[in-house]
Motif scaffolding. Structure first.
Motif, PDB file in Angstrom:
ATOM      1  N   LYS A 648     -34.102  75.736 -85.967  1.00 27.31           N
ATOM      2  CA  LYS A 648     -33.291  75.102 -87.007  1.00 27.31           C
ATOM      3  C   LYS A 648     -34.159  74.640 -88.170  1.00 27.31           C
ATOM      4  O   LYS A 648     -33.983  73.557 -88.729  1.00 27.31           O
ATOM      5  CB  LYS A 648     -32.482  73.952 -86.417  1.00 27.31           C
ATOM      6  N   GLY A 649     -35.090  75.514 -88.564  1.00 28.48           N
ATOM      7  CA  GLY A 649     -36.003  75.163 -89.646  1.00 28.48           C
ATOM      8  C   GLY A 649     -35.315  74.807 -90.946  1.00 28.48           C
ATOM      9  O   GLY A 649     -35.862  74.080 -91.775  1.00 28.48           O
ATOM     10  N   THR A 650     -34.095  75.312 -91.123  1.00 27.10           N
ATOM     11  CA  THR A 650     -33.346  74.990 -92.335  1.00 27.10           C
ATOM     12  C   THR A 650     -33.142  73.489 -92.476  1.00 27.10           C
ATOM     13  O   THR A 650     -33.182  72.937 -93.577  1.00 27.10           O
ATOM     14  CB  THR A 650     -31.971  75.700 -92.302  1.00 27.10           C
ATOM     15  N   THR A 651     -32.890  72.824 -91.356  1.00 25.50           N
ATOM     16  CA  THR A 651     -32.586  71.386 -91.385  1.00 25.50           C
ATOM     17  C   THR A 651     -33.681  70.529 -90.768  1.00 25.50           C
ATOM     18  O   THR A 651     -33.645  69.303 -90.890  1.00 25.50           O
ATOM     19  CB  THR A 651     -31.266  71.112 -90.638  1.00 25.50           C
ATOM     20  N   CYS A 652     -34.656  71.134 -90.087  1.00 25.79           N
ATOM     21  CA  CYS A 652     -35.725  70.394 -89.425  1.00 25.79           C
ATOM     22  C   CYS A 652     -36.667  69.778 -90.464  1.00 25.79           C
ATOM     23  O   CYS A 652     -36.941  70.372 -91.501  1.00 25.79           O
ATOM     24  CB  CYS A 652     -36.489  71.330 -88.493  1.00 25.79           C
ATOM     25  N   ILE A 657     -38.808  77.193 -94.373  1.00 31.11           N
ATOM     26  CA  ILE A 657     -37.955  78.257 -94.903  1.00 31.11           C
ATOM     27  C   ILE A 657     -36.527  78.039 -94.417  1.00 31.11           C
ATOM     28  O   ILE A 657     -36.294  77.257 -93.500  1.00 31.11           O
ATOM     29  CB  ILE A 657     -38.435  79.666 -94.467  1.00 31.11           C
ATOM     30  N   ASP A 658     -35.602  78.735 -95.054  1.00 37.78           N
ATOM     31  CA  ASP A 658     -34.195  78.689 -94.645  1.00 37.78           C
ATOM     32  C   ASP A 658     -34.016  79.665 -93.483  1.00 37.78           C
ATOM     33  O   ASP A 658     -33.704  80.835 -93.669  1.00 37.78           O
ATOM     34  CB  ASP A 658     -33.292  79.063 -95.823  1.00 37.78           C
ATOM     35  N   ILE A 685     -36.388  89.850 -81.997  1.00 32.21           N
ATOM     36  CA  ILE A 685     -36.866  89.248 -83.241  1.00 32.21           C
ATOM     37  C   ILE A 685     -36.637  87.745 -83.165  1.00 32.21           C
ATOM     38  O   ILE A 685     -35.571  87.290 -82.735  1.00 32.21           O
ATOM     39  CB  ILE A 685     -36.125  89.821 -84.462  1.00 32.21           C
ATOM     40  N   ALA A 686     -37.633  86.962 -83.582  1.00 34.20           N
ATOM     41  CA  ALA A 686     -37.489  85.507 -83.637  1.00 34.20           C
ATOM     42  C   ALA A 686     -37.924  85.013 -85.011  1.00 34.20           C
ATOM     43  O   ALA A 686     -38.842  85.558 -85.616  1.00 34.20           O
ATOM     44  CB  ALA A 686     -38.327  84.838 -82.554  1.00 34.20           C
ATOM     45  N   VAL A 687     -37.233  83.987 -85.485  1.00 32.91           N
ATOM     46  CA  VAL A 687     -37.546  83.391 -86.784  1.00 32.91           C
ATOM     47  C   VAL A 687     -37.855  81.913 -86.570  1.00 32.91           C
ATOM     48  O   VAL A 687     -37.016  81.155 -86.070  1.00 32.91           O
ATOM     49  CB  VAL A 687     -36.377  83.542 -87.774  1.00 32.91           C
ATOM     50  N   GLY A 688     -39.067  81.506 -86.936  1.00 31.01           N
ATOM     51  CA  GLY A 688     -39.476  80.113 -86.835  1.00 31.01           C
ATOM     52  C   GLY A 688     -39.675  79.518 -88.212  1.00 31.01           C
ATOM     53  O   GLY A 688     -40.225  80.157 -89.106  1.00 31.01           O
ATOM     54  N   GLY A 689     -39.269  78.267 -88.372  1.00 29.36           N
ATOM     55  CA  GLY A 689     -39.337  77.649 -89.686  1.00 29.36           C
ATOM     56  C   GLY A 689     -40.707  77.130 -90.058  1.00 29.36           C
ATOM     57  O   GLY A 689     -40.982  76.872 -91.221  1.00 29.36           O
ATOM     58  N   CYS A 690     -41.593  76.961 -89.058  1.00 31.00           N
ATOM     59  CA  CYS A 690     -42.933  76.436 -89.336  1.00 31.00           C
ATOM     60  C   CYS A 690     -43.856  76.846 -88.188  1.00 31.00           C
ATOM     61  O   CYS A 690     -43.396  77.385 -87.175  1.00 31.00           O
ATOM     62  CB  CYS A 690     -42.884  74.914 -89.484  1.00 31.00           C
ATOM     63  N   PRO A 691     -45.137  76.591 -88.299  1.00 26.47           N
ATOM     64  CA  PRO A 691     -46.076  77.000 -87.232  1.00 26.47           C
ATOM     65  C   PRO A 691     -45.940  76.249 -85.922  1.00 26.47           C
ATOM     66  O   PRO A 691     -46.730  76.485 -85.000  1.00 26.47           O
ATOM     67  CB  PRO A 691     -47.450  76.747 -87.877  1.00 26.47           C
ATOM     68  N   ASN A 692     -44.997  75.321 -85.795  1.00 24.03           N
ATOM     69  CA  ASN A 692     -44.785  74.663 -84.495  1.00 24.03           C
ATOM     70  C   ASN A 692     -44.326  75.653 -83.431  1.00 24.03           C
ATOM     71  O   ASN A 692     -44.398  75.358 -82.231  1.00 24.03           O
ATOM     72  CB  ASN A 692     -43.749  73.548 -84.631  1.00 24.03           C
ATOM     73  N   ASN A 693     -43.798  76.805 -83.863  1.00 19.27           N
ATOM     74  CA  ASN A 693     -43.436  77.895 -82.941  1.00 19.27           C
ATOM     75  C   ASN A 693     -42.416  77.481 -81.886  1.00 19.27           C
ATOM     76  O   ASN A 693     -42.518  77.857 -80.719  1.00 19.27           O
ATOM     77  CB  ASN A 693     -44.685  78.446 -82.227  1.00 19.27           C
ATOM     78  N   CYS A 694     -41.388  76.760 -82.293  1.00 15.68           N
ATOM     79  CA  CYS A 694     -40.402  76.272 -81.324  1.00 15.68           C
ATOM     80  C   CYS A 694     -39.675  77.409 -80.610  1.00 15.68           C
ATOM     81  O   CYS A 694     -39.268  77.270 -79.463  1.00 15.68           O
ATOM     82  CB  CYS A 694     -39.393  75.365 -82.022  1.00 15.68           C
TER      83      CYS A 694
END
Length: 860
Positions: A648-652, A657-658, A685-694
């Motif tokens: 949920k990088g959009t709101t985290c 990134i969105d 395919i996975a999309v992560g919002g930051c390098p935390n790699n959730c």
């Protein structure tokens, strides 16, 4: 004679041209508000799809060309304001704000056509919401689709035009939702069971079909973003309204002309109730050729015939237009659908003693390349055997079937007249006994009692309840049914009682009929053939609690249903989330589906899909249908691109990134867009919002991680004893060295948490981007993905790299190996070089069309 014709296109121009040939000396003028007077309106959907390349191809005649060819005067940009039958004048306004001028006539022809209806809904005027009536409309829709790179469209209205628009938008690679307010597609045109087959076909071909729901609002600020119905919100970048048309007859108010619901009443000679005033085309009623009653039938074909008849009448001939049969046809992906005459419901409403039969026949010699089938429903009167209607589906020449039926109905033929009809035959074109005649034979057998059958509509209504299903296909095809080999039946069948109620099914119905005749000879008294059998009907014979055949387990697995190992016939159905989130309405629909069709329990998978537990085998299709109505789909299995998993990088608070938007675009472009493409194995395919790699992007076949690359201005660094950047760095790669802050660029994970922390503004500037990892996996054999050397700053370039990775895997992967194995075998540097060039995209079509990986290696 002075003749004024108000309106052009089909009826108006046809009447003018024919009348000028009949009466060369007549003074004929066409007034039309459009700039074009003669265009192929029926071709408009195909301009949208690109089958017709240019708007100019649809222009039959320009005003200048038509005037020169016929000698008819043409005035465009003119609108009729009023009709005075006493003075025999029509008031014409030559500009929208100009005065109305009374123009006299000896004969007047009203051919003003009709305009598209627009719903009384909020947002209907938003950019991206279109109607379709003129070439300019079609060009506008096509231009919007191309210019705005449309991904999702909603077509409001499931009639002929709506379906044609939907098909043509789909050919452009757009995800299409068909929204129809009635309970079925093509209401009043096809019978419900035929419409249901059509719906199922569209769903299998990637359309989303929602019936029984209206468009209540069109959402968006500067452009459309969604369509709201009573139960859900449908994302949309484009909406096309096709909910019907209304005759352009407002100007006739007060003239005394007879109208019904805005359509002009005419007799068979196209005369109105006013002296010397005629009407034709989409503004007028016509006669139903069977019932003799007036009906509204706005078709380009009949409009031309009406205009021609009208001209002959004005010229003094004893001509009359006999009326319409409601004949129509539409092309859809892999299926052509035609009809003529009365539907079953219409025939019943007219008081006929209706009998029907549905036959599935070969459309040409079965051995000839390209041979397929026709699904033909015939409607007739039981007492007279008069043919009343026909509805035909098939991938081939449905038009010839409908044309023969229409000719027979118009000629008053009874079913028996078709017996022995000398129709064209050669293997590339037909079967030795014509497919329509074969369908007639089925109905005649039913009428004579030679065949006792059940219609698909009766079967869907539950009439087969309590009957044992006997499968007489060439090989067992109906799970849970009793299989009987037709060629081995020499007498009574062991285990099947002579008085037992039996439902006989096969693939098309013919073998079931043959078995019925055999069983009758051996004393069986209660056998019924299912018309259309498994080719048309969804036949269910599986008994609850019994094992599901392995081939059916495999089939429903492809639909996203994995068998619960603790049961014989229950499955867990995966409901796909497009980007890791669902709406409240979708959540309610999933909960209701779990209660209605499953155990009432819901599980979350590691891929962020929702799994409804304990769905009985026979409830799989009903549940998929229920979820589809809420805009949800099941799936996510097989050797294909899998649904994307997203954090949920959009709101985290740490999101760079969105992720929701990017994941949804990946879902539409690659999960849907590549749904037909078989790969060596599954591709995650996975999309992560930051390098935390959730969501572990580096442990997927391909992972995307948001980046914020700092661009420090070291000249501003003051070498503070307590450096705020060094303190803020979560992975401790920012360190003071020789009185200056230094960041190891190779070790920095680009999380961006250092930005804004220095009071002297050393770390203020940065570049946002994306890191792409390839070749990761988890599970039985873990592999850590490796990132490409570049940090990408262009989202479109990121999506291209994703596509190139999929194409590389399909082209160079070996069936059964994961993408990590492919990368290891080819070498990372080799793969990276290919992903950063465009050669894979250049070979895309050849790659996708090749017959590769027909089995694939995914087992879950």
């Amino acid at each position: 004679m002075k003749v004024l014709i108000i309106g052009g296109v089909a009826a108006g121009t046809k009447a003018a041209a024919k009348l000028k040939r009949e009466l060369p000396g007549a003074d004929i003028t066409i007034f039309t508000r459009e700039k074009e007077i003669s265009y192929a309106g029926c071709g408009l959907p195909y301009l949208i799809g690109g089958s017709v390349e240019d708007e100019a191809e649809l222009i039959v005649n320009t005003p200048e060309k038509f005037a020169a060819l016929t000698g008819v005067a043409v005035e465009t940009g003119c609108e009729a304001a009023a009709l005075d039958p006493t003075a025999k004048t029509i008031s014409i306004r030559r500009s929208p704000d100009g005065p109305a001028e009374a123009v006299g006539y000896d004969r007047a022809v009203i051919a003003v056509g009709a305009s598209p209806l627009r719903p009384d809904a909020a947002g209907v005027e938003l950019p991206g919401v279109f109607t379709l009536r003129t070439p300019a409309d079609a060009s506008a829709i096509r231009g919007w689709a191309e210019r705005e790179d449309i991904r999702r469209a909603v077509v409001v209205g499931g009639g002929f035009i709506g379906l044609e628009v939907a098909e043509n938008l789909k050919t452009r690679g757009i995800q299409v939702t068909l929204l129809e307010a009635s309970s079925q597609l093509l209401p009043g045109i096809f019978d419900p069971e035929m419409a249901d087959y059509l719906r199922r076909h569209l769903v299998k071909n990637g359309f989303r079909v929602i019936t029984g729901a209206k468009a209540e609002a069109f959402l968006g600020d500067s452009r459309i973003t969604a369509v709201r119905t009573g139960a859900r919100i449908l994302p949309a970048d484009l909406a096309v309204l096709s909910i019907g048309i209304r005759p352009n007859t407002d100007f006739l108010a007060g003239s005394g002309i007879a109208m019904e619901k805005g359509a002009i009443v005419v007799d068979r000679r196209m005369r109105t109730n006013l002296p010397d005033v005629y009407a034709a085309g989409d503004c007028a009623l016509v006669t139903n050729r069977i019932t003799g009653k007036p009906q509204y039938s706005p078709m380009g074909s009949s409009a031309n015939l009406e205009g021609r008849t009208l001209a002959r009448v004005i010229a003094g001939e004893e001509a009359a237009y006999p009326g319409v049969l409601g004949t129509g046809i539409v092309r859809l992906p892999g299926l052509n659908c035609g009809r003529t005459g009365l539907s079953e419901a219409q025939a019943v409403g007219e008081g006929y003693d209706v009998v029907t039969a549905l036959a599935v026949t070969d459309d040409k010699a079965h051995y000839y390349p390209g041979a397929a089938t026709f699904i033909t429903k015939l409607i007739a009167d039981r007492q007279s055997h008069r043919l009343l209607g026909a509805q035909v589906f098939g991938p081939g020449s449905v038009d010839k079937m409908i044309d023969i039926a229409a000719t027979g109905i118009a000629a008053g033929m009874i079913l028996d007249d078709f017996d022995g009809l000398d129709l064209a035959y050669a293997p590339p074109f037909s079967t030795a006994i014509h497919p329509l005649v074969q369908a007639v034979y089925v109905l005649l057998n039913k009428l004579s009692g030679a065949m006792v059958s059940m219609t698909p509509a009766e079967y869907a209504a539950g009439k087969a309840q309590g009957r044992r299903v006997i499968d007489v296909s060439r090989a067992p095809a109906v799970p849970g049914a009793t299989y009987v080999a037709l060629d081995k039946v020499r007498g009574p069948i062991d285990g099947i009682g002579a008085d037992e109620p039996l439902l006989l099914v096969c693939t098309k119905g013919r073998r079931a009929y043959l078995l019925q005749r055999k069983l009758a000879a051996f004393g069986y008294t209660d056998t019924v053939v299912l018309e259309g059998s498994t080719s048309f009907c969804e036949v269910k014979a599986h008994a609850a609690g019994t094992s599901v055949p392995p081939e059916e387990v495999t089939r429903v697995k492809g639909l996203g249903f994995l068998r619960d190992k603790n049961t014989a016939d229950r499955f867990n159905g995966r409901v796909i989330t497009r980007n890791g989130k669902i709406t409240a309405g979708e959540s309610r629909a999933i909960s209701e589906a779990a209660e209605r069709f499953g155990s009432g329990e819901i599980a979350m998978t590691s891929r962020l899909t929702v799994e409804i537990q304990g769905v009985p085998f026979d409830s799989i299709e009903p549940m998929r249908e229920f979820l589809m109505q809420a805009g949800l789909e099941t799936g996510g299995t097989g050797s294909k691109v899998r649904p994307v998993v997203s954090c949920k990088g959009t709101t985290c608070q740490y999101g760079l990134i969105d992720t929701f938007s990017l994941s949804e675009e990946i879902h539409e472009r690659f999960y849907h867009g590549y749904s037909h493409v078989k790969l060596p194995h599954k591709f995650k395919i996975a999309v992560g919002g930051c390098p935390n790699n959730c969501v572990k992007p580096d442990l997927n076949d391909l992972g995307i991680i948001g980046q914020r690359v700092p661009e420090p201005n070291l000249e501003l660094c003051r070498g503070c004893k307590v450096c705020q950047i060094e303190a803020a760095c979560p992975i401790k790669v920012a360190k003071m060295a020789d009185g200056k802050i230094a960041v190891d660029s190779d070790a920095c994970n680009h999380c961006g948490r250092c930005l804004g922390k220095c009071p002297f503004k050393v770390f203020e500037r940065s570049t946002n981007g994306y890191r792409i990892y390839i070749g990761g996996r988890w599970g039985k054999k873990v592999a850590q993905g490796r990132c490409l050397d570049r940090v990408f700053t262009d989202r479109a370039e990121v999506l291209d790299v994703v596509e190139k990775a999929i194409l590389l895997f399909r082209e160079q992967g070996i069936t059964g190996e994961r993408f990590a194995d492919t990368v290891a075998r080819l070498g990372f540097e080799n793969v990276q070089e290919q992903l950063l060039s465009n050669e894979l995209l250049a070979r895309k079509q050849d790659n996708i069309s090749s017959q590769k990986h027909l089995v694939g290696g995914a087992t879950c």
